[in-house]
Every structure is written in structure tokens, then in C-alpha cells.
Design a protein around this motif. Structure first.
Motif, short mmCIF file in Angstrom:
data_model
loop_
_atom_site.label_atom_id
_atom_site.label_comp_id
_atom_site.label_asym_id
_atom_site.label_seq_id
_atom_site.Cartn_x
_atom_site.Cartn_y
_atom_site.Cartn_z
N LEU A 8 5.61 -11.28 51.56
CA LEU A 8 6.16 -11.82 52.76
C LEU A 8 7.55 -11.78 52.78
O LEU A 8 8.22 -11.44 53.86
CB LEU A 8 5.30 -12.80 53.49
N LEU A 9 8.00 -12.57 51.64
CA LEU A 9 9.44 -12.72 51.80
C LEU A 9 10.34 -11.60 51.51
O LEU A 9 11.41 -11.19 51.97
CB LEU A 9 9.78 -13.78 50.46
N VAL A 11 9.36 -8.42 52.61
CA VAL A 11 9.69 -7.78 54.17
C VAL A 11 10.55 -8.35 54.89
O VAL A 11 11.26 -7.68 55.48
CB VAL A 11 8.02 -7.88 54.75
N VAL A 12 10.71 -9.67 54.82
CA VAL A 12 11.74 -10.47 55.65
C VAL A 12 13.10 -10.02 55.18
O VAL A 12 13.88 -9.50 56.04
CB VAL A 12 11.52 -11.75 55.68
N GLU A 13 13.13 -10.06 54.03
CA GLU A 13 14.66 -9.66 53.35
C GLU A 13 14.90 -8.40 53.61
O GLU A 13 16.03 -7.99 53.79
CB GLU A 13 14.67 -10.12 51.81
N ASP A 16 15.95 -7.86 57.32
CA ASP A 16 17.17 -8.41 57.51
C ASP A 16 18.25 -7.76 56.86
O ASP A 16 19.45 -7.43 57.70
CB ASP A 16 17.01 -9.88 56.74
N VAL A 89 3.53 -9.43 59.80
CA VAL A 89 4.83 -9.72 59.72
C VAL A 89 5.87 -8.45 59.74
O VAL A 89 6.83 -8.57 60.25
CB VAL A 89 4.78 -10.48 58.38
N ARG A 93 8.82 -7.83 62.34
CA ARG A 93 10.29 -7.77 61.78
C ARG A 93 10.53 -6.44 62.17
O ARG A 93 12.05 -6.13 62.38
CB ARG A 93 10.31 -8.04 60.36
N HIS A 96 11.83 -6.64 65.79
CA HIS A 96 13.23 -7.38 65.71
C HIS A 96 14.14 -6.60 65.22
O HIS A 96 15.22 -6.59 65.89
CB HIS A 96 13.01 -8.69 65.06
N CYS A 97 14.07 -5.95 64.27
CA CYS A 97 15.26 -5.11 63.80
C CYS A 97 15.69 -3.88 64.73
O CYS A 97 16.93 -3.83 64.74
CB CYS A 97 14.75 -4.46 62.31
#
Length: 366
Positions: A8-9, A11-13, A16, A89, A93, A96-97
């Protein structure tokens, strides 16, 4: 549990980093599909759809699945089989992106604005692959026929809305003083032109004197990759449109037949034709203008009785006005050849008047 948290981390990174880069919507979706190892898609309110598979190939536009996430844009994964733990997730994301990407500039969700995409579609100088891609990004199916319309005049925005209310898929862009409108799944162009003409006349009632549009020319329904040809036909048909009493606001190229050749003549040639010169000279007075309008109505409606009914005049008044034009032009409406000459000359005059209206619109826009 730790592995899931790590995934999950990542994916977020991952997203981002994309959001902080100069990536456009294509790059973001292609990256999302690669990360998810399945096709990923997005749809914007404009109707634009982008889909990529896990190998980075652009896919044809398709409606969003029922499980699509969010809006403006809707996003989704097209995973076959078991949903992965980080999918929820990932799509959040991804959306959002894409929203961050869209806010970076006015180019729009694809990194290339819809108007620019339509210009690519209409250009024969662009590569076939680029035109196909532009069609797909516009949400247009390259395998199905399209039709182009050319719209001009101060009422252009309203005319485009009228078109959009009657056709499922509409994309438009302004090219100079003319708006190009691409439609798909519009049925018969001939029937659509009649429907649109009625709707435009209702919104912008006709007048004896030239009015301020809008005017619409409609090209033929052709394969999507022949959009440039349909666009050229639409611009030629636009010259036959008119906002005066007996002209049509919406003219379909396929209805013109051999008359389309008249649309290729420059305005100076039309205005310089001897019969057109004499008609314009006669119509320069109030009485002459009424007589010429009445003859034009007669050529449209085909009989004294019908013309009188449409103009709310006594048939003797119609006959007298037609007689005035006959005397000036040397025509006899009882003769087939003279009726043809009158109809042709009035059509040439109509094109000249419409061309003048379009030129005036261009000057106002300048």
C-alpha cells in the motif's frame, strides 16, 4: 500483514511521484495499468475515455463498468478474477493523480485538449495512427462512421447545444470563425438536417431581411478516418445556408447533388453573374425586394396557391409580384426553361447572400 502495508505504501508513493512529475493522463493510466497488471481506464464528463492494458497498449474507448470509482474522472481496473488487497487504494490514488494532472494546465484530462484532438482528426496531414488515437481519446469509435457539421453566426453556441440535445456523441472545436462539430451515431444525415433546421428556426425565427444566423452545413456520414472530407463538405454546404425567409438554416451536403458545384464558385463570380446583378439591382428597392422574395417563395413552394397561403397574400398579389420580376428579367414562369433559370439564378443569389453574411460574421469576430 506487513507485506500488505508495504504494498500500500508503494502504491501511494508511486502515484505521488507521478503527480509531482510532468506526466499527462496517458502516462498516468499507462503506469497504473502496468502496476495493477491489468487494464486501467478513466472517463471524464466531456465523454473522453482512456484505457490502457498492462502492456502499455492504448485500448478502444468503452463504457465504465458498474464498479467504476468516483467522478470527474471515473476510474477503474478491469481485473479478471480475485481483487487484490491494494486495488481500492490504487484506484483512489489513480483518480487523485489524474485530478492533479488536469489542474496543472488548461490542456484537459488527456494532456491535449479536446479541441486540439479534433483538429488532429480533421487534418489529413496527420498520421493515420495519430488520428485513430485522437478519435479514441475523444471517445469516438474509429470503426463507426462520423459526420461533421460547420456552424457559424452569432447563434453558434446555441446551435451546438441544439445539436448536442439530439445526438448522443458530440465533440466540437472553434476553427477561425466557424465551429467544427463531430457527431457519431446520428442516424440519417438527411433526416437529422430536417430536425435541426426546424429546431434552429424555432430558436431563431426567419426574417425577410438577412438575420444573424446561426447557419449550419452538414457533411456526409463517412468512415471516421475520412473526417477531413466530411468537414470540407460541411463547409461547402454552409454557403447554401441562410437565415432569410426561404433559405434553410441547416443544409446537408448530400441533398445538394450537382448544386454543390455552385458552392465552389468564389463570391465575386456569383455576384458578377448577369442575372444575379439584375436581380440585386431590382431588389435594391422595397417593392423590388418584395417581388424577388415572392418569386423565390414561388420557386420553393411550386404553385401560386401554396405561395399565397405561405405568405398570407391573395393569389393575385403573388401573381402581380412575380409578373414584375418576369418583366425585368425577361422570364416566363409558365415556361419550364425559364422556371429553371429563375430557380438557378435565385440559388446563386442565395449563395452570394449567405457568403456575404458569413463574411460579415468573420469581420465582426475580427
Amino acid at each position: 500483514m506487513g507485506d500488505i502495508a508495504t504494498d500500500l505504501l508503494r502504491v501511494v508513493e508511486y502515484f505521488d511521484d507521478l503527480a509531482e512529475s510532468d506526466a499527462n493522463a496517458d502516462t498516468v493510466l499507462r503506469a497504473a495499468a502496468a502496476l495493477a497488471e491489468c487494464p486501467a481506464g478513466a472517463r471524464w464528463p466531456s465523454g473522453t475515455v482512456i484505457r490502457y492494458d498492462a502492456a502499455g497498449r492504448l485500448l478502444a474507448a468503452a463504457p465504465p463498468p458498474a464498479a467504476a470509482f468516483g467522478s470527474d474522472p471515473q476510474v477503474w481496473l478491469e481485473r479478471a478474477g480475485t481483487v487484490r488487497a491494494f486495488d481500492e487504494v490504487l484506484v483512489a490514488r489513480l483518480r487523485h493523480c489524474l485530478r492533479v494532472t488536469a489542474r496543472r494546465g488548461a490542456a484537459g484530462p488527456t494532456g491535449l485538449a479536446d479541441p486540439a484532438l479534433l483538429e488532429v482528426v480533421l487534418s489529413e496531414e496527420q498520421r493515420r495512427a495519430d488520428r485513430v488515437r485522437a478519435l479514441r481519446l475523444l471517445g469516438v469509435d474509429p470503426a463507426r462512421p462520423i459526420c461533421l457539421l460547420a456552424v457559424s453566426g452569432p447563434g453558434t453556441a446555441a446551435a451546438v447545444r441544439i445539436i448536442a440535445e439530439r445526438v448522443a456523441l458530440v465533440r466540437s472545436t472553434v476553427l477561425g470563425t466557424t465551429t467544427a462539430v463531430l457527431v457519431q451515431d446520428c442516424g440519417s444525415c438527411r433526416e437529422l438536417s430536417d430536425v435541426l433546421d426546424t429546431a434552429v428556426v424555432q430558436a431563431f425565427p426567419a426574417a425577410r431581411r438577412p438575420a444573424e444566423g446561426p447557419w449550419v452545413g452538414m457533411g456526409e456520414q463517412l468512415p471516421a478516418l475520412a473526417a477531413a472530407t466530411s468537414w470540407e463538405q460541411a463547409r461547402r454546404a454552409l454557403r447554401f445556408a441562410s437565415s432569410t425567409w426561404h433559405g434553410r438554416r441547416v443544409v446537408a451536403f448530400e441533398r445538394l447533388g450537382a448544386l454543390a458545384l455552385l458552392g465552389e464558385l468564389p463570391l465575386e463570380r456569383l455576384l458578377g453573374a448577369p442575372d444575379v446583378v439584375r436581380l440585386n439591382d431590382f431588389a435594391s428597392t422595397e417593392a423590388g425586394a418584395l417581388a424577388v422574395d415572392t418569386l423565390e417563395a414561388f420557386c420553393v413552394f411550386g404553385s401560386l396557391r401554396r405561395t399565397a397561403e405561405e405568405l398570407h397574400l391573395h393569389h393575385s398579389t403573388v401573381a402581380a409580384r412575380i409578373g414584375q420580376v418576369e418583366a425585368v428579367m425577361g422570364w416566363q414562369m409558365s415556361e419550364a426553361l425559364d422556371r429553371f433559370m429563375a430557380t438557378l439564378s435565385l440559388m446563386m443569389r442565395r449563395i452570394a447572400l449567405s457568403s456575404a453574411e458569413l463574411s460579415a460574421d468573420t469581420e465582426r469576430a475580427g
